[in-house]
Design an enzyme around this catalytic site. Structure first.
Site, PDB file in Angstrom:
ATOM      1  N   MET A  30      29.522   6.550  -4.315  1.00 42.58           N
ATOM      2  CA  MET A  30      30.971   6.307  -4.245  1.00 42.58           C
ATOM      3  C   MET A  30      31.452   7.175  -2.921  1.00 42.58           C
ATOM      4  SD  MET A  30      32.819   6.238  -8.311  1.00 42.58           S
ATOM      5  CE  MET A  30      32.663   8.178  -8.344  1.00 42.58           C
ATOM      6  N   HIS A  37      22.686  12.478  -2.084  1.00 39.47           N
ATOM      7  CA  HIS A  37      22.512  11.252  -2.117  1.00 39.47           C
ATOM      8  C   HIS A  37      21.717  10.951  -0.662  1.00 39.47           C
ATOM      9  CE1 HIS A  37      27.039  11.665  -2.899  1.00 39.47           C
ATOM     10  NE2 HIS A  37      26.822  10.756  -3.758  1.00 39.47           N
ATOM     11  N   SER A 186      30.169  15.295  -5.194  1.00 39.46           N
ATOM     12  CA  SER A 186      31.311  15.113  -4.371  1.00 39.46           C
ATOM     13  C   SER A 186      32.553  16.110  -4.954  1.00 39.46           C
ATOM     14  CB  SER A 186      31.577  13.487  -4.295  1.00 39.46           C
ATOM     15  OG  SER A 186      30.397  12.779  -3.769  1.00 39.46           O
TER      16      SER A 186
HETATM   17  P1  AMP Z   1      28.083   9.424  -6.703  1.00 35.70           P
HETATM   18  O1  AMP Z   1      28.530   8.889  -5.489  1.00 35.70           O
HETATM   19  O2  AMP Z   1      28.724  10.570  -7.051  1.00 35.70           O
HETATM   20  O3  AMP Z   1      28.622   8.221  -7.687  1.00 35.70           O
HETATM   21  O4  AMP Z   1      26.477   9.458  -6.976  1.00 35.70           O
HETATM   22  C1  AMP Z   1      25.775   8.222  -6.612  1.00 35.70           C
HETATM   23  C2  AMP Z   1      24.624   8.478  -6.898  1.00 35.70           C
HETATM   24  O5  AMP Z   1      23.790   9.900  -6.286  1.00 35.70           O
HETATM   25  C3  AMP Z   1      24.026   8.689  -8.122  1.00 35.70           C
HETATM   26  O6  AMP Z   1      22.758   7.902  -8.512  1.00 35.70           O
HETATM   27  C4  AMP Z   1      24.141   9.977  -8.508  1.00 35.70           C
HETATM   28  O7  AMP Z   1      23.321  10.542  -9.627  1.00 35.70           O
HETATM   29  C5  AMP Z   1      23.422  10.507  -7.243  1.00 35.70           C
HETATM   30  N1  AMP Z   1      23.474  11.959  -7.109  1.00 35.70           N
HETATM   31  C6  AMP Z   1      24.835  12.677  -7.018  1.00 35.70           C
HETATM   32  N2  AMP Z   1      24.529  14.037  -6.893  1.00 35.70           N
HETATM   33  C7  AMP Z   1      23.187  14.194  -6.510  1.00 35.70           C
HETATM   34  C8  AMP Z   1      22.612  15.477  -6.605  1.00 35.70           C
HETATM   35  N3  AMP Z   1      22.900  16.768  -6.504  1.00 35.70           N
HETATM   36  N4  AMP Z   1      21.102  15.198  -6.321  1.00 35.70           N
HETATM   37  C9  AMP Z   1      20.510  13.783  -6.631  1.00 35.70           C
HETATM   38  N5  AMP Z   1      21.270  12.984  -6.566  1.00 35.70           N
HETATM   39  C10 AMP Z   1      22.549  12.817  -6.936  1.00 35.70           C
END
Ligand code: AMP
Length: 277
Positions: A30, A37, A186
């Site tokens: 997102m 990420h 985020s």
């Molecule tokens: P988001 O942008 O928050 O929807 O996350 C996108 C992807 O990044 C999802 O698969 C999350 O699980 C992963 N993600 C978010 N935070 C972390 C983190 N601290 N370590 C590893 N992967 C993450």
């Protein structure tokens, strides 16, 4: 690095690569990117010749009272980070391209999507499963990478891809943390300085639960103590601290792998985290 806004264009780009025998991975996000990420991007690049990252703040996974409009957005910064990480294409459709005017179809993973997070955010996983099914169909990658950070989400996506026979391998990447243990997110940018100081306690407490349970301690007592510690430290409310079967997320059974999962509020910010037992 190409920035692609339309479904037709991402399809053309990916099918061109696949026609020459190159494998393609997708990392759905997102935006508001951080090193968590980027670690998924690296994992993807180890597995396939081409890497696509999607950036889409998905309205259907936010409840009306949640933070869809205030969710952090900084596309220029995200694109610079992805370019530096060697990504081949960014797929960043707008809401109209993704959902059109008359979108009616919802993908729901029954059971798994309604417990833990799903009990507190009833429509969340239907929104996530729907948008991820669409992204996987639109991009058509060989591999898709998701983070352990959102452990239940990873379980839901695996179940969805299996149930719908999507021809993609779902890969999980480990949670990347700040030096004090706080899982990168985020939404951490919402924390005040005082809240940021307290935030790593969530990780400390679930690690404590995992240790106690691993050495034979009673699950309910360990979770209740951790919850009380967070409450006393100043967390405003604790949605859940649970020990679940690591695969089904149902009640744990002897001899099977387990996971500690938690969600708690610090002021207006909801933090989630999980660790293996
Ligand atoms: P988001 O942008 O928050 O929807 O996350 C996108 C992807 O990044 C999802 O698969 C999350 O699980 C992963 N993600 C978010 N935070 C972390 C983190 N601290 N370590 C590893 N992967 C993450």
């Amino acid at each position: 690095m190409d920035v692609i806004r339309s479904i037709a264009d991402i399809r053309t780009r990916v099918s061109g690569w696949r026609a020459t025998g190159e494998l393609v991975s997708l990392v759905p996000t997102m935006g508001a990117l951080h090193d968590g990420h980027i670690s998924l991007v690296r994992l993807a690049a180890e597995r396939t010749e081409r890497t696509v990252v999607s950036i889409f703040v998905n309205p259907t996974q936010f409840a009306p009272h949640e933070d869809f409009t205030t969710y952090p957005r900084d596309e220029a910064r995200d694109l610079a980070m992805l370019e530096a990480a060697g990504v081949d294409a960014v797929f960043a459709p707008n809401v109209g391209e993704m959902y059109g005017e008359t979108h009616r179809t919802v993908v729901e993973v029954q059971g798994l999507g309604k417990i833990l997070e799903g009990a507190f955010r009833p429509d969340f996983f239907a929104g996530v499963a729907t948008v991820c099914a669409k992204l996987l169909i639109q991009v058509g990658p060989d591999v898709a990478v998701f983070g352990d950070k959102d452990y239940q989400q990873l379980c839901v996506i695996r179940a969805m891809a299996r149930d719908l026979n999507l021809p993609v391998e779902i890969l999980g990447g480990e949670t990347i943390r700040e030096s004090d243990g706080l899982a990168m997110s985020s939404r951490n940018s919402y924390l005040t300085n005082a809240e940021r100081t307290l935030a790593p306690k969530l990780h400390d407490e679930i690690v404590g639960v995992a240790r106690r349970v691993a050495s034979g301690g009673a699950i309910e007592e360990a979770c209740a103590d951790a919850s009380q510690e967070l409450d006393q430290a100043g967390f405003s409310s604790i949605d859940y601290i649970a020990v679940s079967d690591a695969e089904t997320l149902e009640s744990p059974a002897a001899g099977r792998p387990m996971r500690v999962l938690a969600a708690a509020w610090l002021g207006k910010t909801r933090l989630i985290d999980n660790v293996a037992v």
